[in-house]
Structure formats: structure tokens, C-alpha cells
Design an enzyme around this catalytic site. Structure first.
Site, short mmCIF file in Angstrom:
data_model
loop_
_atom_site.label_atom_id
_atom_site.label_comp_id
_atom_site.label_asym_id
_atom_site.label_seq_id
_atom_site.Cartn_x
_atom_site.Cartn_y
_atom_site.Cartn_z
CG HIS A 13 -1.63 1.18 0.80
ND1 HIS A 13 -3.14 1.16 1.85
CD2 HIS A 13 -1.60 2.37 1.29
CE1 HIS A 13 -3.91 1.85 1.24
NE2 HIS A 13 -3.12 3.25 1.24
CG HIS A 15 -0.95 7.04 -0.53
ND1 HIS A 15 -2.04 7.40 -1.62
CD2 HIS A 15 -0.93 6.16 -0.31
CE1 HIS A 15 -2.94 6.72 -0.51
NE2 HIS A 15 -2.43 5.85 0.19
CE LYS A 99 -7.71 2.19 -0.64
NZ LYS A 99 -7.02 3.31 -0.55
CG HIS A 136 -10.08 5.21 2.74
ND1 HIS A 136 -8.91 5.28 3.93
CD2 HIS A 136 -11.15 5.58 4.37
CE1 HIS A 136 -8.71 6.53 4.64
NE2 HIS A 136 -10.07 5.81 5.13
CG HIS A 174 -5.12 1.98 5.63
ND1 HIS A 174 -6.08 2.23 5.85
CD2 HIS A 174 -4.86 2.81 4.35
CE1 HIS A 174 -7.09 2.82 4.75
NE2 HIS A 174 -6.44 3.99 4.07
CG ASP A 247 -1.74 5.05 4.36
OD1 ASP A 247 -1.15 5.64 2.78
OD2 ASP A 247 -2.81 5.35 4.83
#
Ligand code: DOR
Ligand code: ZN
Length: 343
Positions: A13, A15, A99, A136, A174, A247
Site C-alpha cells: 500500500h 502513495h 481501490k 479504505h 491500513h 501507506d
């Protein structure tokens, strides 16, 4: 001098952003991780295979030197994602999941899903083609206490969907709560979860330590100590449903240190070292490799990496800022001393 060798981990995970931030943050990921599941919450979001291919190329172009990093792409689920989009994703060797951002839940989630039950045909296509849904897991109702949003999401959104579609492959991203850990443990083998280093390392007091700490704000928000303990127990359990996902979510310093600061911690430069420290604190360094390098590929049906990394037990100080072009990013554990160093 103590050394440990493990198979080179993957980050399930991550970004990476775009442009200058992408170029500035990618080296830290490439150093510690062979592959990463790349989040699609750009502006505009990555909603189809073509956009994912363009983004993947941008990432490859930003790769430093002789880089064997693999970007595992994901698509952003919207109210308009169709079963045909799912089929196209399943047919692409580069796209590995969708996602789910509930609309308004977090950074760049405005195009997210407003009603998951309305996407039933799309979710059925994910079951048919065995494409994982990365979740999420927070409700967005402003009347729900921000610390309860994960638990309420489980009861009101995820449980009903999994009851209707027991074959849906889900990664609860997460995870931050005891309820989340229990839910994933009780679910079938098609449900797994990622755990961040920061949710294992800190509880919610870290946001209010001698003042307000914007760099400790992320979503889902840090929870109280009992939840952190449940997350650590899951991470070190050796249960293959729980694996590493940093994350890591970089934002410019100014965007964090603001009257309305962004959610997200830039974890990549310290994540592997911090996970190692947490496993050592719990006397289970032998369980690190499963969590970091074996359980993720098992869930995603991908080969285990061939490369190894070595961590040395030697203190080092995390820089207080990392330059990103004309901006700077404050990393997780900025200025702190960590005990393990990747060599
Ligand atoms: O803290 C977060 N930051 N949580 C998310 O879900 C998104 C992420 C980001 O993109 O900044
Ligand atoms: Zn994220």
C-alpha cells in the site's frame, strides 16, 4: 554487530504521487521494496487501464539508475466503474486491484463511491474475475465519531457486502482497530489486511504530544493504545492474512503544517526499519520475513522475490526534512533515532 537478512519485501500500500514528489520519494521505496501496490488517488484519479499504464510509465521513468522496481497498479473505484472495466483490469498483467475510497473519506476521495450496494454488478464482476477490492474502511458520516469510523464501516458496509458476495477478495487497508483485526481474523481466506508501521508504532497520544502534531495525522486516524496492541499482535502472529503496507503518503510540509492540514505520513524512508524495531521489541524477528516478504505475494498470487536485503543493528538519525524540488517533506520519525538500518 547484529545483522539480519530477509527476502526483499514489497509494500502492499503506497502513495507515490506525480511529478516532483514522485521523483523525490521513489528512491526511498526502491531501496527497501522490490514491488509496491500503487494507490490511484491522483487528481484526476486513475480510473481505467489506459490511465494506469500512463502512470506506470511515469513511475518507471522516475526510477533511479538500475532500478528493478515493479509498480503494481490499481484502479480507483467510482460510481461509474462498470463490469467491463473490471474485465479490462483482470485482462491487464499490470493492474492488480481496485481501490475503494468512500466519497469524502480522505485525500483525493471526492470521486469515490457514494453507495457501495449500488455497485453490485461491478462487485460481482470482481468475484467472477477474482480481482481484489482494496478497502479504505471508514464511513464518512460526519455524525460518526472519527475514532469509530472503521468499526462502523465494518458493521454497516463491509459485513453486508461480504455476506452478499462471500467470494469477494478484499484487502482491508491500513487496519487501525481491534474490531478490524477481529473482523479479518474471523473472515474467510479471501479477506486480508495491511498494517502500517505508524499504526503499529504510535497511538493517538502522538497527535497531541506537548502540542498539536500535524505530521502524526493520517486517515484512518491513530487510535487508542488498546487498538495499537491488537494491531501489533496481528502483525507478529504469523497469520498470513496480515502483511506489510506502509501507506506512505507524502505531502508538502506546508500542506501538513496548516490550519487544515492534509492526512498522511511520509513513511517510506523509515518504514522497513521501524517494522524491524517493532518485531524486535516483541522478540519475534524471525516472524518479520513472513509479514514483510511472503504473505503479500501469497494473497496476490505473485512470486516471492528472489533478492535479499540486510538490516544492521546500528543507530541512525532520521533527517528532519527531505527535499522535494522547491518544497520539502517531513518524514515519519523526523529527527528520531532508529535502531535498525538497511545496508
Ligand atoms: O492519511 C492518508 N493519506 N490516508 C489516506 O487514505 C490517503 C492518504 C493520502 O493520499 O494522502
Ligand atoms: Zn493510503
Amino acid at each position: 554487530m547484529k545483522l539480519i537478512n530477509i527476502i526483499k519485501p514489497d509494500d502492499w500500500h503506497l502513495h507515490l504521487r506525480e511529478g516532483q514528489i514522485l521523483e523525490s520519494v521513489l528512491p526511498a521505496t526502491v531501496k527497501s521494496f522490490r514491488r509496491a501496490i500503487v494507490m490511484p488517488n491522483l487528481i484526476p484519479p486513475v480510473t481505467d487501464v489506459e490511465m494506469a499504464m500512463t502512470y506506470r510509465q511515469d513511475i518507471l521513468n522516475a526510477c533511479p539508475g538500475e532500478c528493478d522496481f515493479e509498480a503494481l497498479m490499481t484502479l480507483y473505484l467510482t460510481d461509474n466503474t462498470s463490469p467491463a472495466d473490471v474485465k479490462a483490469a483482470a485482462d491487464s498483467p499490470y493492474v492488480h486491484a481496485f481501490k475503494l475510497y468512500p466519497a469524502g473519506a480522505t485525500t483525493n476521495s471526492a470521486s469515490g463511491v457514494t453507495s457501495l450496494p449500488d455497485l453490485m454488478p461491478t462487485l460481482e464482476a470482481m468475484v467472477e474475475h477474482q480481482v481484489p477490492l482494496l478497502v479504505h474502511g471508514e464511513v464518512t458520516d460526519p455524525d460518526v465519531d472519527v475514532f469509530d469510523r472503521e468499526a462502523v464501516f465494518i458493521d454497516h458496509v463491509l459485513s453486508p457486502i461480504l455476506q452478499a458476495l462471500p467470494g469477494l477478495r478484499v484487502v482491508f487497508e491500513h487496519l487501525t482497530s481491534r474490531q478490524g483485526v477481529e473482523f479479518v481474523m474471523d473472515a474467510g481466506p479471501n479477506v486480508a489486511a495491511t498494517l502500517t508501521a505508524h499504526h503499529l508504532y504510535m497511538n493517538r497520544n502522538a497527535m497531541f504530544s506537548k502540542g498539536i502534531r500535524p505530521h502524526h495525522y493520517c486517515l484512518p486516524v491513530l487510535k487508542r493504545e488498546t487498538h495499537r496492541e491488537a494491531l501489533v499482535a496481528a502483525a507478529i502472529s504469523g497469520n498470513s492474512k496480515f502483511f506489510l503496507g506502509t501507506d506512505s503518503a507524502p505531502h508538502d510540509r506546508a500542506a501538513k503544517e496548516s490550519s487544515c492540514g492534509c492526512a498522511g505520513m511520509y513513511a517510506s524512508p523509515v518504514a522497513l526499519e521501524l517494522y524491524t524495531q517493532i518485531f524486535e521489541d516483541n522478540d519475534v524477528l524471525d516472524k518479520l520475513e513472513g509479514f514483510a516478504s511472503l504473505f503479500g505475494p501469497k494473497f496476490y498470487g505473485l512470486p516471492v522475490n528472489k533478492e535479499q536485503v540486510t538490516l544492521k543493528r546500528q543507530e541512525w538519525q532520521v533527517p528532519s526534512v527531505i527535499p522535494a524540488g522547491t518544497e520539502e517533506i517531513v518524514p515519519l520519525c523526523a529527527g528520531e533515532t532508529l535502531r535498525w538500518q538497511l545496508i
